[in-house]
Design a protein around this motif. Structure first.
Motif, PDB file in Angstrom:
ATOM      1  N   THR A  74       0.974  -1.383  -0.114  1.00 18.58           N
ATOM      2  CA  THR A  74       0.026   0.080  -0.054  1.00 18.58           C
ATOM      3  C   THR A  74       0.874   1.310  -0.035  1.00 18.58           C
ATOM      4  OG1 THR A  74      -0.193   0.131   2.419  1.00 18.58           O
ATOM      5  CG2 THR A  74      -1.946  -1.174   1.109  1.00 18.58           C
ATOM      6  N   HIS A  75       2.004   0.994   0.691  1.00 19.38           N
ATOM      7  CA  HIS A  75       2.968   2.385   0.733  1.00 19.38           C
ATOM      8  C   HIS A  75       3.326   2.667  -0.790  1.00 19.38           C
ATOM      9  CE1 HIS A  75       6.671   4.546   1.130  1.00 19.38           C
ATOM     10  NE2 HIS A  75       7.213   3.385   0.472  1.00 19.38           N
ATOM     11  N   LEU A  76       3.668   1.606  -1.585  1.00 22.16           N
ATOM     12  CA  LEU A  76       4.455   1.796  -3.002  1.00 22.16           C
ATOM     13  C   LEU A  76       3.119   2.414  -3.798  1.00 22.16           C
ATOM     14  CD1 LEU A  76       6.420  -1.489  -3.514  1.00 22.16           C
ATOM     15  CD2 LEU A  76       7.137   0.770  -3.112  1.00 22.16           C
ATOM     16  N   LEU A  77       2.091   1.701  -3.620  1.00 21.84           N
ATOM     17  CA  LEU A  77       0.553   2.306  -4.317  1.00 21.84           C
ATOM     18  C   LEU A  77       0.130   3.802  -4.166  1.00 21.84           C
ATOM     19  CD1 LEU A  77      -1.716  -0.868  -3.965  1.00 21.84           C
ATOM     20  CD2 LEU A  77      -0.595   0.144  -6.139  1.00 21.84           C
ATOM     21  N   ILE A  78       0.174   4.143  -2.739  1.00 26.42           N
ATOM     22  CA  ILE A  78      -0.167   5.553  -2.317  1.00 26.42           C
ATOM     23  C   ILE A  78       0.835   6.240  -2.395  1.00 26.42           C
ATOM     24  CG2 ILE A  78      -0.196   5.518   0.137  1.00 26.42           C
ATOM     25  CD1 ILE A  78      -3.114   6.647   0.167  1.00 26.42           C
ATOM     26  N   GLY A  79       1.993   5.997  -2.001  1.00 29.86           N
ATOM     27  CA  GLY A  79       3.153   6.929  -1.914  1.00 29.86           C
ATOM     28  C   GLY A  79       3.935   7.179  -3.162  1.00 29.86           C
ATOM     29  N   MET A  80       3.864   6.235  -4.148  1.00 27.95           N
ATOM     30  CA  MET A  80       4.647   6.244  -5.331  1.00 27.95           C
ATOM     31  C   MET A  80       4.086   6.398  -6.591  1.00 27.95           C
ATOM     32  SD  MET A  80       8.248   4.431  -4.000  1.00 27.95           S
ATOM     33  CE  MET A  80       9.283   5.158  -5.160  1.00 27.95           C
ATOM     34  N   LEU A  81       3.251   5.053  -6.787  1.00 25.69           N
ATOM     35  CA  LEU A  81       2.857   4.709  -8.072  1.00 25.69           C
ATOM     36  C   LEU A  81       1.550   5.927  -8.191  1.00 25.69           C
ATOM     37  CD1 LEU A  81       2.622   3.205 -10.549  1.00 25.69           C
ATOM     38  CD2 LEU A  81       0.658   1.635  -9.349  1.00 25.69           C
ATOM     39  N   ALA A  82       0.630   6.217  -7.434  1.00 27.32           N
ATOM     40  CA  ALA A  82      -0.493   6.838  -7.515  1.00 27.32           C
ATOM     41  C   ALA A  82      -0.062   8.524  -7.662  1.00 27.32           C
ATOM     42  CB  ALA A  82      -1.316   7.158  -6.194  1.00 27.32           C
ATOM     43  N   PRO A  83       0.941   9.002  -7.049  1.00 27.89           N
ATOM     44  CA  PRO A  83       1.461  10.329  -7.278  1.00 27.89           C
ATOM     45  C   PRO A  83       1.956  10.371  -8.763  1.00 27.89           C
ATOM     46  CG  PRO A  83       2.118   9.742  -5.188  1.00 27.89           C
ATOM     47  CD  PRO A  83       1.469   8.382  -5.776  1.00 27.89           C
ATOM     48  N   LEU A  84       2.773   9.514  -9.146  1.00 27.21           N
ATOM     49  CA  LEU A  84       3.285   9.654 -10.628  1.00 27.21           C
ATOM     50  C   LEU A  84       2.043   9.476 -11.615  1.00 27.21           C
ATOM     51  CD1 LEU A  84       5.761   9.351 -12.381  1.00 27.21           C
ATOM     52  CD2 LEU A  84       5.692   6.744 -12.224  1.00 27.21           C
ATOM     53  N   LEU A  85       1.259   8.714 -11.430  1.00 25.09           N
ATOM     54  CA  LEU A  85       0.143   8.535 -12.343  1.00 25.09           C
ATOM     55  C   LEU A  85      -0.668  10.048 -12.074  1.00 25.09           C
ATOM     56  CD1 LEU A  85      -1.397   5.065 -11.720  1.00 25.09           C
ATOM     57  CD2 LEU A  85      -0.103   5.904 -13.723  1.00 25.09           C
ATOM     58  N   LEU A  86      -0.893  10.294 -11.157  1.00 25.31           N
ATOM     59  CA  LEU A  86      -1.737  11.749 -11.232  1.00 25.31           C
ATOM     60  C   LEU A  86      -1.008  12.925 -11.432  1.00 25.31           C
ATOM     61  CD1 LEU A  86      -3.121  11.295  -7.447  1.00 25.31           C
ATOM     62  CD2 LEU A  86      -4.164  10.911  -9.434  1.00 25.31           C
ATOM     63  N   VAL A  87       0.382  13.019 -11.397  1.00 22.73           N
ATOM     64  CA  VAL A  87       0.910  14.000 -11.932  1.00 22.73           C
ATOM     65  C   VAL A  87       1.147  13.894 -13.504  1.00 22.73           C
ATOM     66  CG1 VAL A  87       3.482  15.000 -12.130  1.00 22.73           C
ATOM     67  CG2 VAL A  87       2.555  14.618  -9.946  1.00 22.73           C
ATOM     68  N   ALA A 229      11.667   0.329  -9.465  1.00 27.09           N
ATOM     69  CA  ALA A 229      10.863  -0.064 -10.600  1.00 27.09           C
ATOM     70  C   ALA A 229       9.963   1.406 -10.949  1.00 27.09           C
ATOM     71  CB  ALA A 229       9.738  -1.061 -10.572  1.00 27.09           C
ATOM     72  N   ILE A 230       9.276   1.788 -10.081  1.00 23.21           N
ATOM     73  CA  ILE A 230       8.659   3.202  -9.947  1.00 23.21           C
ATOM     74  C   ILE A 230       9.588   4.287 -10.502  1.00 23.21           C
ATOM     75  CG2 ILE A 230       6.960   4.663  -9.311  1.00 23.21           C
ATOM     76  CD1 ILE A 230       5.723   2.300  -7.365  1.00 23.21           C
ATOM     77  N   ASP A 231      10.626   4.384  -9.851  1.00 24.79           N
ATOM     78  CA  ASP A 231      11.581   5.509  -9.916  1.00 24.79           C
ATOM     79  C   ASP A 231      12.143   5.384 -11.225  1.00 24.79           C
ATOM     80  OD1 ASP A 231      11.409   6.433  -7.524  1.00 24.79           O
ATOM     81  OD2 ASP A 231      12.754   5.250  -6.439  1.00 24.79           O
ATOM     82  N   ALA A 232      12.484   4.067 -11.755  1.00 23.36           N
ATOM     83  CA  ALA A 232      12.929   3.845 -13.359  1.00 23.36           C
ATOM     84  C   ALA A 232      11.914   4.852 -14.462  1.00 23.36           C
ATOM     85  CB  ALA A 232      13.134   2.586 -13.500  1.00 23.36           C
ATOM     86  N   VAL A 233      10.534   4.885 -14.117  1.00 22.70           N
ATOM     87  CA  VAL A 233       9.835   5.536 -15.173  1.00 22.70           C
ATOM     88  C   VAL A 233       9.944   6.942 -14.716  1.00 22.70           C
ATOM     89  CG1 VAL A 233       7.507   5.912 -15.615  1.00 22.70           C
ATOM     90  CG2 VAL A 233       8.166   3.563 -14.826  1.00 22.70           C
TER      91      VAL A 233
END
Length: 256
Positions: A74-87, A229-233
């Motif tokens: 959940t930390h990866l989803l709400i703290g990293m993936l979701a912010p990237l997608l929203l931005v 993986a998220i940071d690579a994007v």
């Protein structure tokens, strides 16, 4: 207690659904006033909101209260993936396009204010993001948030907001009043990634209180590799933006 949790989940679901409806409505208004809003940006927004929902509602969210691996997911989803997608959804650009001229000017003045400049600066955003994570996992906050629902909600709101601020401060998908240089953003990005990696190793070696070592080791590895993986994007987008800005200068030098 179950009814209270059910009511809170319903409230969260309603807020998330409202966020999607508002975005789609703004996209329709933008299409009527200007040109068609890119569909892929709407997909980014809906996917980002869905990531938030999965981390706060449903089986994974319930499991996260008792299992550190699920919590880290959940930390990866709400703290990293979701912010990237929203931005990537460029919500501020869409908002400015859908507002009236007078309202858009007021919003622009607000975006140029010093509090917004301070919060959106890469150094501030990185400090709020990584500093909040160290505070969560290296103090008693991790234990306390599972004992108090209000604190639990505030911690997750901070993860989302700080993650969004950090991502938005590194890759400029929306117009900003004060742009930091690419070298500065690159240094901040590398430092933030290093801090995230160090924290994941600390979790692996020295688990937070009440977390079994086996779960901490798996959770630390998930934080390290999943975060990479998220940071690579994020890095790819940042480097591409830098290349696009520098390319005209390089072409001019080659022609000269």
């Amino acid at each position: 207690m179950p009814s209270e949790i059910s009511a809170s989940e319903f409230g969260i679901a309603l807020l998330l659904l409202t966020a999607i409806i508002i975005y789609i409505h703004a996209a329709i208004r933008s299409r009527n006033k200007f040109k068609r809003w890119p569909a892929y940006r709407s997909v980014f927004w809906i996917s980002g909101v869905f990531s938030i929902g999965v981390s706060l509602i449903g089986p994974l969210a319930d499991w996260a209260h008792h299992n550190f691996i699920a919590h880290m997911s959940t930390h990866l989803l709400i703290g990293m993936l979701a912010p990237l997608l929203l931005v990537l959804a460029s919500p501020m650009t869409l908002l400015l396009r859908s507002l009236s001229v007078a309202s858009a000017r007021k919003l622009t003045r607000f975006l140029k204010s010093w509090p917004v400049y301070l919060l959106s600066h890469p150094l501030t955003a990185a400090t709020l993001n990584t500093g909040g994570l160290f505070l969560l996992y290296r103090t008693d906050l991790f234990v306390l948030m599972h004992e108090h629902m209000l604190l639990y909600g505030l911690v997750h709101f901070h993860l989302l907001a700080a993650g969004y601020l950090f991502t938005a401060s590194i890759i400029y998908m929306d117009p900003v009043a004060h742009k930091a240089s690419f070298p500065l953003r690159a240094v901040v990005l590398v430092a933030a990634l290093a801090a995230h990696g160090i924290l994941s190793k600390l979790i692996y070696a020295s688990p937070p209180q009440t977390v079994p070592k086996s779960e901490a080791e798996a959770g630390g590895m998930l934080m390290y590799y999943g975060g990479d993986a998220i940071d690579a994007v994020l890095i790819t987008i940042f480097c591409y933006q830098w290349f696009v800005i520098a390319r005209p200068r390089l072409t001019a030098q080659k022609n000269g």
